[in-house]
Design an enzyme around this catalytic site. Structure first.
Site, PDB file in Angstrom:
ATOM      1  N   SER A 184       0.839  -1.187   0.000  1.00 21.54           N
ATOM      2  CA  SER A 184       0.000   0.000   0.000  1.00 21.54           C
ATOM      3  C   SER A 184       0.890   1.259   0.000  1.00 21.54           C
ATOM      4  CB  SER A 184      -0.927  -0.067   1.221  1.00 21.54           C
ATOM      5  OG  SER A 184      -2.018   0.770   1.058  1.00 21.54           O
ATOM      6  N   ASP A 436      -8.288  -5.658  -6.033  1.00 18.35           N
ATOM      7  CA  ASP A 436      -7.958  -4.542  -5.149  1.00 18.35           C
ATOM      8  C   ASP A 436      -8.234  -3.201  -5.836  1.00 18.35           C
ATOM      9  OD1 ASP A 436      -6.884  -2.821  -3.287  1.00 18.35           O
ATOM     10  OD2 ASP A 436      -4.791  -3.269  -3.805  1.00 18.35           O
ATOM     11  N   HIS A 463      -6.104  -6.558  -1.578  1.00 18.93           N
ATOM     12  CA  HIS A 463      -5.020  -5.635  -1.217  1.00 18.93           C
ATOM     13  C   HIS A 463      -3.808  -6.390  -0.645  1.00 18.93           C
ATOM     14  CE1 HIS A 463      -3.757  -1.546  -0.834  1.00 18.93           C
ATOM     15  NE2 HIS A 463      -3.786  -1.476   0.472  1.00 18.93           N
TER      16      HIS A 463
END
Ligand SMILES: *[C@@H]1O[C@H](CO)[C@@H](O)[C@H](O)[C@H]1NC(C)=O
Ligand SMILES: *[C@@H]1O[C@H](CO)[C@@H](O)[C@H](O)[C@H]1NC(C)=O
Ligand SMILES: *[C@@H]1O[C@H](CO)[C@@H](O)[C@H](O)[C@H]1NC(C)=O
Ligand SMILES: *[C@@H]1O[C@H](CO)[C@@H](O)[C@H](O)[C@H]1NC(C)=O
Ligand SMILES: *[C@@H]1O[C@H](CO)[C@@H](O)[C@H](O)[C@H]1NC(C)=O
Ligand SMILES: *[C@@H]1O[C@H](CO)[C@@H](O)[C@H](O)[C@H]1NC(C)=O
Length: 500
Positions: A184, A436, A463
Site C-alpha cells: 500500500s 484490489d 489488497h
C-alpha cells in the site's frame, strides 16, 4: 467527527490507502471468535501467528532537509535475526506506512515465511508521526508547525539513515544487501526508496502500491469501478442493489419515522438525525470499499474479522430483484453490513464514525493527502455503484485549509517521484491484485524490455494478498507471485554479492 461527513469527505477518505476509518478508537469490540447465526464460523478465527522481535529506537533528525530545526526524535523499529547468517546475509526491510509498525509486522507474514530460506534479518521500520515515532511526542499533531515534517520525503530519509546505521553498527551487516518491502503506501515508499536511495537498497517489492493514483495519471473513476466490479461478480444483482440503496435511503430518511426505522434496522449506536444522513451514506460507502480491499480467500482479521471471500457472503443478502420496496432493500443492506461489522456476533451496536481497525493513523494520512499525497477520486453512478460525485480539487483544497491550515500541492508527487516516467529505475517489483481497488493507481504495465522492473498481477488477489502469511486457501496465482518475488530477491542478492 462530523466535519468528515460531507460528500467531500468521501473523496478525502477514499484517498486513504489502507484505511478509511475515521477514528483511532478500535472498532466495536469484535475480538473473540463467536458463532454467528447464518454465517457459521466453522473454524475459530485464525490465530495470529506468534512473531518475535526486539524493539529498538534510533535518533533521527526531525528535519533532514534544513538546518534550522536541529531537534531529533526516536524512530521505532523492530528487528528479528533468528534466521540471519551474519556475514553479509540479506536484510528484508519493511518500509512502514501510516500506522503502528507492530500491526504491519503482524500482517506481513510473507517476510516471516521466507526469512529462513533467504537467511535474512527482518527489520520493520516505523513511519514518523505514526505509532510511537512521534517527532514532537503527544504534541505532534497539535499544530501545523509540528506537522510540517510529516512528508514521504522525510520518511524515506529516515529509512535511508536507519539502513546506513544498521550496516555500520550491526556486526556482520556491513555489506548486507537490503531489500525494501512494503504494501500500500508502504509499497509506494519501498519503490521510492529504491528510486531515491539506490545505494541503500538493492531492490524493492512494492505490493499494491498506487504510485500513479495522482492527478492526471489515471482516470479518477477507476478506483470505484473496481470496487463495483468486485460486488458485481460476487452475486446476482449485488452491485445493482447497492446502487439503488442510496435513493432508498434518501426516500426513507425523509421522514422522522423513517430515520427511526433506519436507526433500529441498522442497530446504530446513536439515532440517525437528518444531518447525519450523508455521513451514514459515507460510512456505507467506506464499508464497501474496505470489503473490496480485504476480499481475501480465507477467514482473516485485517481491518475487521471476516469470513472467507466476504463479498460473496455480503452479496448473499443482496441478490434479489431490483424492484423490491425501499425497506426490503435496506433490510438486505443492513444484513450485508453486519457481515463486516458483526462477523463475530459481538457488536452491540454500529457506530457510523468507525469503519476499521484503530491501528492506522487516520489523522496523519488525512494530513498527508492534504499536502503531497493528493489522490483524485470520483464516481458517476453508472460505471460504479455509488452516488455521482465529481472530483473537485478546489473544494478539496478548501477543506484541507480548514482542517490543517495548509493547501495541497496537486502536482508535487509527480515532480518529486517522476510520475509515469519510471523507466530509468531498476530492481523494483510492482505487484497488484485484480480485486484490489488500489490497482487503479498501480503499475501494471512496464516500459518494454527492462527485466529489472517487474509488474505482477494477481487475478484473485485483494489488497497486497502476496504480503500475507501463506494459507491453505491461497489461490494458485498468489503462490506463483510469491515464488517469482523470491526468485528476484535471490537474483538481486547474488548481483550485489558479485559486484562487491
Ligand atoms: C540547536 O540549535 C540551538 C539554537 O540555535 C543551539 O543553541 C543548539 O546548540 C543546537 N543544538 C545542536 C545539538 O546542534
Ligand atoms: C502483534 O502480535 C502480537 C503477538 O504476536 C500481539 O501481542 C500484538 O498485540 C499484535 N499487535 C497488533 C498491533 O496487532
Ligand atoms: C424512491 O422514491 C421514488 C418516488 O416515490 C420511487 O420512484 C423510487 O422507487 C423509490 N426508491 C428508489 C430506490 O428509488
Ligand atoms: C462512535 O465513535 C466515535 C469515534 O471513536 C466516538 O467518539 C463516539 O463516542 C462513538 N459513539 C458511540 C455512540 O459509541
Ligand atoms: C435482477 O433484477 C432484475 C430487475 O428487477 C430482475 O429482472 C432479475 O431477475 C434480477 N436478477 C436475479 C438473478 O434475481
Ligand atoms: C450482532 O450479532 C449478534 C448475534 O447474531 C446479534 O445478537 C446482535 O444484535 C448483532 N449486532 C448488531 C449491531 O447487529
Amino acid at each position: 467527527m462530523s466535519s468528515w461527513s460531507g460528500p467531500l469527505t468521501l473523496l478525502l477518505s477514499s484517498a486513504l490507502l489502507l484505511l478509511l476509518t475515521s477514528s483511532s478508537h478500535s472498532a466495536a469490540a469484535l475480538k473473540a471468535p463467536h458463532l454467528l447465526g447464518r454465517h457459521r464460523v466453522t473454524r475459530s478465527l485464525p490465530q495470529q501467528r506468534p512473531v518475535s522481535y526486539t524493539t529498538l529506537y534510533l535518533d533521527q533528525q526531525i528535519d533532514h532537509f534544513g538546518f534550522l530545526e536541529n531537534g531529533t526524535f526516536k524512530q521505532r523499529y523492530l528487528l528479528n535475526d533468528l534466521h540471519w547468517h551474519k556475514d553479509n546475509s540479506p536484510i528484508l526491510f519493511y518500509t512502514g506506512n501510516e500506522g503502528d509498525i507492530t500491526w504491519f509486522c503482524n500482517n506481513t507474514g510473507f517476510m516471516w515465511d521466507i526469512a529462513e530460506e533467504l537467511g535474512a534479518m527482518l527489520v520493520f521500520a516505523e513511519h514518523r508521526y505514526y505509532g510511537e515515532s512521534l517527532p514532537f511526542g503527544d504534541e505532534s499533531y497539535s499544530n501545523a508547525k509540528y506537522l510540517n515534517y510529516l512528508t514521504s520525503e522525510q520518511a524515506l530519509a529516515d529509512f535511508a539513515v536507519l539502513i546506513e546505521n544498521l550496516k555500520k553498527t550491526y556486526p556482520g551487516a556491513q555489506n548486507s544487501p537490503v531489500i525494501a518491502i512494503g504494501g500500500s503506501y508502504g509499497g509506494m515508499l519501498s519503490a521510492w526508496l529504491r528510486m531515491k536511495y539506490p545505494s541503500a537498497v538493492v531492490g524493492a517489492l512494492a505490493a499494491s502500491a498506487p504510485i500513479w493514483q495522482f492527478t492526471d495519471m489515471v482516470p479518477c473513476g477507476d478506483f470505484y469501478k473496481i470496487v463495483t466490479q468486485d460486488f458485481a461478480i460476487s452475486g446476482f444483482n449485488c452491485s445493482n442493489n447497492i446502487r439503488r440503496s442510496w435513493m432508498a435511503i434518501n426516500n426513507v430518511s425523509s421522514t422522522d419515522e423513517g430515520l427511526q426505522w433506519l436507526s433500529e434496522e441498522f442497530r446504530l449506536c446513536s439515532p440517525l438525525k437528518e444531518e447525519d444522513v450523508s455521513g451514514f451514506k459515507g460510512w456505507l460507502q467506506e464499508t464497501w470499499v474496505n470489503l473490496a480491499m480485504v476480499d481475501y480467500p480465507y477467514e482473516a482479521n485485517f481491518l475487521q474479522p471476516l469470513p472467507r471471500w466476504p463479498i460473496k457472503v455480503v452479496c448473499s443478502y443482496l441478490s434479489f430483484v431490483t424492484d423490491v420496496p425501499d425497506k426490503e432493500l435496506l433490510h438486505g443492506i443492513s444484513q450485508a453490513v453486519n457481515v463486516y461489522y458483526n462477523y463475530t456476533g459481538n457488536a452491540e451496536c454500529l457506530n457510523i464514525s468507525l469503519t476499521a481497525t484503530g491501528n492506522l493513523g487516520i489523522r496523519g494520512w488525512f494530513y498527508q493527502s492534504c499536502t503531497e499525497m493528493v489522490m483524485p477520486m470520483c464516481t458517476d453512478g453508472i460505471q460504479d455503484m455509488f452516488e455521482p460525485q465529481p472530483w473537485n480539487f478546489q473544494a478539496f483544497s478548501d477543506e484541507c485549509y480548514d482542517l490543517f491550515g495548509v493547501r495541497p500541492r496537486e502536482h508535487w508527487a509527480d515532480t518529486v517521484y517522476g510520475g509515469k516516467n519510471i523507466c530509468s529505475h531498476s530492481n523494483i517489483i510492482f505487484s497488484n491484485g485484480r480485486l484490489d481497488p488500489w490497482m487503479s493507481g498501480g503499475v501494471t504495465r512496464l516500459c518494454g524490455v527492462s527485466d529489472s522492473l517487474v509488474a505482477i498481477v494477481i487475478p484473485d488477489g485483494a489488497h497486497h494478498l502476496d504480503l500475507r502469511y501463506n494459507n491453505e486457501y491461497d489461490p494458485e496465482t498468489v503462490i506463483r507471485a510469491r515464488a517469482v518475488e523470491v526468485q528476484y530477491f535471490k537474483k538481486w542478492i547474488k548481483q550485489s554479492t558479485n559486484t562487491r
